[in-house]
Design a protein around this motif. Structure first.
Motif, PDB file in Angstrom:
ATOM      1  N   GLY A 164       0.821  -1.231   0.000  1.00 43.73           N
ATOM      2  CA  GLY A 164       0.000   0.000   0.000  1.00 43.73           C
ATOM      3  C   GLY A 164       0.843   1.265   0.000  1.00 43.73           C
ATOM      4  O   GLY A 164       1.959   1.300  -0.525  1.00 43.73           O
ATOM      5  N   ASP A 165       0.302   2.305   0.616  1.00 39.95           N
ATOM      6  CA  ASP A 165       0.996   3.597   0.627  1.00 39.95           C
ATOM      7  C   ASP A 165       2.396   3.498   1.237  1.00 39.95           C
ATOM      8  O   ASP A 165       3.294   4.253   0.857  1.00 39.95           O
ATOM      9  CB  ASP A 165       0.176   4.635   1.419  1.00 39.95           C
ATOM     10  CG  ASP A 165      -0.934   5.245   0.568  1.00 39.95           C
ATOM     11  OD1 ASP A 165      -1.130   4.773  -0.570  1.00 39.95           O
ATOM     12  OD2 ASP A 165      -1.602   6.180   1.043  1.00 39.95           O
ATOM     13  N   ALA A 166       2.572   2.607   2.173  1.00 42.17           N
ATOM     14  CA  ALA A 166       3.891   2.457   2.795  1.00 42.17           C
ATOM     15  C   ALA A 166       4.929   2.101   1.730  1.00 42.17           C
ATOM     16  O   ALA A 166       6.082   2.483   1.817  1.00 42.17           O
ATOM     17  CB  ALA A 166       3.840   1.370   3.865  1.00 42.17           C
ATOM     18  N   ILE A 174      -4.657   9.889 -10.389  1.00 40.66           N
ATOM     19  CA  ILE A 174      -5.412   8.925 -11.202  1.00 40.66           C
ATOM     20  C   ILE A 174      -6.194   7.946 -10.306  1.00 40.66           C
ATOM     21  O   ILE A 174      -6.688   6.920 -10.780  1.00 40.66           O
ATOM     22  CB  ILE A 174      -4.526   8.164 -12.231  1.00 40.66           C
ATOM     23  CG1 ILE A 174      -3.422   7.366 -11.547  1.00 40.66           C
ATOM     24  CG2 ILE A 174      -3.927   9.127 -13.248  1.00 40.66           C
ATOM     25  CD1 ILE A 174      -2.688   6.423 -12.513  1.00 40.66           C
ATOM     26  N   GLY A 175      -6.293   8.293  -9.020  1.00 38.99           N
ATOM     27  CA  GLY A 175      -7.157   7.543  -8.101  1.00 38.99           C
ATOM     28  C   GLY A 175      -6.854   6.051  -8.021  1.00 38.99           C
ATOM     29  O   GLY A 175      -7.767   5.231  -8.100  1.00 38.99           O
ATOM     30  N   GLN A 176      -5.560   5.710  -7.851  1.00 41.51           N
ATOM     31  CA  GLN A 176      -5.213   4.280  -7.852  1.00 41.51           C
ATOM     32  C   GLN A 176      -4.526   3.804  -6.579  1.00 41.51           C
ATOM     33  O   GLN A 176      -4.151   2.637  -6.478  1.00 41.51           O
ATOM     34  CB  GLN A 176      -4.301   3.987  -9.059  1.00 41.51           C
ATOM     35  CG  GLN A 176      -5.018   4.029 -10.386  1.00 41.51           C
ATOM     36  CD  GLN A 176      -6.094   2.967 -10.492  1.00 41.51           C
ATOM     37  OE1 GLN A 176      -5.821   1.793 -10.353  1.00 41.51           O
ATOM     38  NE2 GLN A 176      -7.334   3.386 -10.693  1.00 41.51           N
ATOM     39  N   GLY A 177      -4.355   4.702  -5.593  1.00 35.25           N
ATOM     40  CA  GLY A 177      -3.597   4.320  -4.389  1.00 35.25           C
ATOM     41  C   GLY A 177      -4.210   3.149  -3.654  1.00 35.25           C
ATOM     42  O   GLY A 177      -3.556   2.125  -3.405  1.00 35.25           O
ATOM     43  N   ALA A 178      -5.493   3.267  -3.318  1.00 35.15           N
ATOM     44  CA  ALA A 178      -6.146   2.206  -2.537  1.00 35.15           C
ATOM     45  C   ALA A 178      -6.346   0.954  -3.388  1.00 35.15           C
ATOM     46  O   ALA A 178      -6.202  -0.171  -2.899  1.00 35.15           O
ATOM     47  CB  ALA A 178      -7.482   2.710  -2.001  1.00 35.15           C
ATOM     48  N   CYS A 179      -6.651   1.166  -4.678  1.00 34.54           N
ATOM     49  CA  CYS A 179      -6.858   0.008  -5.566  1.00 34.54           C
ATOM     50  C   CYS A 179      -5.583  -0.826  -5.623  1.00 34.54           C
ATOM     51  O   CYS A 179      -5.629  -2.062  -5.502  1.00 34.54           O
ATOM     52  CB  CYS A 179      -7.200   0.469  -6.976  1.00 34.54           C
ATOM     53  SG  CYS A 179      -8.609   1.542  -7.039  1.00 34.54           S
ATOM     54  N   SER A 180      -4.435  -0.137  -5.757  1.00 32.57           N
ATOM     55  CA  SER A 180      -3.199  -0.912  -5.875  1.00 32.57           C
ATOM     56  C   SER A 180      -2.806  -1.528  -4.538  1.00 32.57           C
ATOM     57  O   SER A 180      -2.143  -2.567  -4.501  1.00 32.57           O
ATOM     58  CB  SER A 180      -2.070  -0.058  -6.459  1.00 32.57           C
ATOM     59  OG  SER A 180      -1.978   1.153  -5.773  1.00 32.57           O
TER      60      SER A 180
HETATM   61  C1  FAD Z   1      -7.127  13.337  -1.642  1.00 34.90           C
HETATM   62  C2  FAD Z   1      -6.948  11.875  -1.900  1.00 34.90           C
HETATM   63  C3  FAD Z   1      -7.792  11.205  -2.781  1.00 34.90           C
HETATM   64  C4  FAD Z   1      -7.623   9.849  -3.050  1.00 34.90           C
HETATM   65  N1  FAD Z   1      -8.446   9.216  -3.940  1.00 34.90           N
HETATM   66  C5  FAD Z   1      -8.277   7.904  -4.217  1.00 34.90           C
HETATM   67  C6  FAD Z   1      -9.121   7.223  -5.138  1.00 34.90           C
HETATM   68  O1  FAD Z   1     -10.025   7.809  -5.731  1.00 34.90           O
HETATM   69  N2  FAD Z   1      -8.899   5.908  -5.385  1.00 34.90           N
HETATM   70  C7  FAD Z   1      -7.903   5.212  -4.759  1.00 34.90           C
HETATM   71  O2  FAD Z   1      -7.741   4.003  -5.005  1.00 34.90           O
HETATM   72  N3  FAD Z   1      -7.094   5.826  -3.870  1.00 34.90           N
HETATM   73  C8  FAD Z   1      -7.250   7.147  -3.579  1.00 34.90           C
HETATM   74  N4  FAD Z   1      -6.431   7.774  -2.676  1.00 34.90           N
HETATM   75  C9  FAD Z   1      -5.343   7.018  -2.064  1.00 34.90           C
HETATM   76  C10 FAD Z   1      -5.822   6.152  -0.902  1.00 34.90           C
HETATM   77  O3  FAD Z   1      -6.457   6.944   0.075  1.00 34.90           O
HETATM   78  C11 FAD Z   1      -4.588   5.467  -0.285  1.00 34.90           C
HETATM   79  O4  FAD Z   1      -3.764   4.949  -1.295  1.00 34.90           O
HETATM   80  C12 FAD Z   1      -4.994   4.326   0.628  1.00 34.90           C
HETATM   81  O5  FAD Z   1      -5.731   4.830   1.718  1.00 34.90           O
HETATM   82  C13 FAD Z   1      -3.752   3.591   1.127  1.00 34.90           C
HETATM   83  O6  FAD Z   1      -4.155   2.601   2.006  1.00 34.90           O
HETATM   84  P1  FAD Z   1      -3.124   2.024   3.036  1.00 34.90           P
HETATM   85  O7  FAD Z   1      -3.877   0.986   3.802  1.00 34.90           O
HETATM   86  O8  FAD Z   1      -1.865   1.625   2.363  1.00 34.90           O
HETATM   87  O9  FAD Z   1      -2.731   3.243   3.985  1.00 34.90           O
HETATM   88  P2  FAD Z   1      -3.669   4.109   4.956  1.00 34.90           P
HETATM   89  O10 FAD Z   1      -5.048   4.204   4.440  1.00 34.90           O
HETATM   90  O11 FAD Z   1      -2.908   5.368   5.238  1.00 34.90           O
HETATM   91  O12 FAD Z   1      -3.720   3.239   6.282  1.00 34.90           O
HETATM   92  C14 FAD Z   1      -2.580   3.113   7.114  1.00 34.90           C
HETATM   93  C15 FAD Z   1      -3.074   2.712   8.499  1.00 34.90           C
HETATM   94  O13 FAD Z   1      -1.935   2.394   9.311  1.00 34.90           O
HETATM   95  C16 FAD Z   1      -2.084   3.030  10.579  1.00 34.90           C
HETATM   96  N5  FAD Z   1      -0.743   3.277  11.107  1.00 34.90           N
HETATM   97  C17 FAD Z   1       0.144   4.212  10.700  1.00 34.90           C
HETATM   98  N6  FAD Z   1       1.283   4.106  11.425  1.00 34.90           N
HETATM   99  C18 FAD Z   1       1.101   3.079  12.292  1.00 34.90           C
HETATM  100  C19 FAD Z   1       1.927   2.473  13.311  1.00 34.90           C
HETATM  101  N7  FAD Z   1       3.169   2.909  13.551  1.00 34.90           N
HETATM  102  N8  FAD Z   1       1.408   1.447  14.005  1.00 34.90           N
HETATM  103  C20 FAD Z   1       0.154   0.989  13.761  1.00 34.90           C
HETATM  104  N9  FAD Z   1      -0.670   1.520  12.816  1.00 34.90           N
HETATM  105  C21 FAD Z   1      -0.187   2.545  12.101  1.00 34.90           C
HETATM  106  C22 FAD Z   1      -2.851   4.318  10.271  1.00 34.90           C
HETATM  107  O14 FAD Z   1      -3.502   4.773  11.434  1.00 34.90           O
HETATM  108  C23 FAD Z   1      -3.835   3.829   9.195  1.00 34.90           C
HETATM  109  O15 FAD Z   1      -4.989   3.289   9.764  1.00 34.90           O
HETATM  110  C24 FAD Z   1      -6.583   9.135  -2.394  1.00 34.90           C
HETATM  111  C25 FAD Z   1      -5.746   9.794  -1.475  1.00 34.90           C
HETATM  112  C26 FAD Z   1      -5.902  11.149  -1.234  1.00 34.90           C
HETATM  113  C27 FAD Z   1      -4.988  11.846  -0.255  1.00 34.90           C
END
Ligand code: FAD
Length: 273
Positions: A164-166, A174-180
């Protein structure tokens, strides 16, 4: 986080100072990832604009079509997506040079600031922001991991990896962060399952090498897809943010050459779990 000197498995330290001995650590901890830090990945970089996200309720219905709408006036981009026929989620970028660092926790100030940023937008967009639910309004600093770091990044250290984002934080262009991130989960699950077997799980007989090979396979499989996605996002972001007509033309040309079908990435198949 550290590695056990005897077993080489990772040890996590919780906030209450309790240690957790793990066989595998999958860091899905977002843009400020502690696990990415442990992998010695570079810190993510800041993108120019800040973004505000919010929800707005329309008790009598909003009447918008069920699609993502986005408009751009000057440097400001605002988008909205209906969640139900009475609820809309929206986002807007903010003016670049505003002195807004103090308002990140003040919800009323965030809403006011978002409204000021879309001052030249049509009335229905302004109404949407004006009538938003203040308890669900958030301002984020956009950050990203550059495509070249995704191409060359070392995403495994012993039995520790990231998803994920990490792993591959991108701008939202292009709205793909969560999808990927979901694709990562499927591929990593499949790679671990293949090597370790459905019934074995991470029990005593599971060898550290098997886990490492599974993670390597996951990283190999994901890298090509993620480099493509983050490059398209990066170039699209530069295109959206650029104010030079010449630069825009060059970026459009590059995007067309590299990604001739601009929505092809949305039909990617990461396979079954
Ligand atoms: C404005 C905006 C619009 C977006 N639109 C889209 C879209 O249309 N389509 C799409 O696919 N993506 C979109 N994204 C991207 C999407 O939001 C992210 O890519 C997605 O949320 C990533 O998921 P993740 O689980 O990797 O990380 P996150 O959602 O950031 O989750 C990480 C989790 O880990 C927890 N955490 C952090 N550090 C620690 C720690 N040390 N110990 C324990 N827990 C911890 C956090 O509290 C959080 O709950 C958008 C992002 C933004 C900013």
């Amino acid at each position: 986080m550290k590695l056990d000197e005897t077993t080489s498995f990772p040890i996590l330290e919780a906030k209450n100072k309790r240690s957790i001995k793990a066989k595998v650590v999958i860091g899905c901890d977002g843009s400020n990832s502690v696990v990415a830090n442990f992998l010695q990945l570079n810190p993510t970089k800041a993108l120019g604009p800040r973004v505000v996200r919010g929800f707005t309720s329309y008790p009598s219905g909003h009447g918008f079509p069920p699609e993502f709408s986005r408009i751009k006036i000057g440097n400001i981009v605002c988008g909205r997506i209906p969640v139900t026929d009475k609820l809309v989620v929206w986002l807007t970028s903010l003016h670049h040079n505003s002195q807004d660092s103090k308002i990140s926790k003040d919800k009323e100030a965030i809403a006011r600031f978002a409204l000021e940023s879309i001052d030249e937008f049509p009335e229905d967009w302004k109404e949407m922001v004006k009538n938003c639910d203040l308890s669900f309004i958030y301002m984020s600093n956009l950050r990203y991991r550059p495509p070249w770091e995704i191409l060359f990044g070392k995403f495994r250290r012993n039995t520790v990896t990231v998803t994920g984002d990490a792993m591959h934080l991108m701008g939202p262009y292009i709205g793909q962060g969560a999808c990927s991130a979901l694709e990562d989960a499927v591929v990593l699950g499949r790679c671990l399952g293949k090597k370790l077997g459905q019934d074995r799980g991470l029990d005593e007989v599971c060898r550290i090498r098997d886990i490492e090979e599974s993670i390597d396979e996951y990283v190999r499989e994901r890298r090509k897809r993620l480099v493509a996605l983050s490059t398209q996002t990066y170039l699209t972001g530069l295109f959206v943010e650029s104010s030079s007509g010449f630069m825009k033309m060059m970026l459009l040309l590059l995007l067309t050459i590299l990604f001739y079908d601009q929505i092809r990435h949305t039909s990617f198949d990461c396979g079954l779990l």
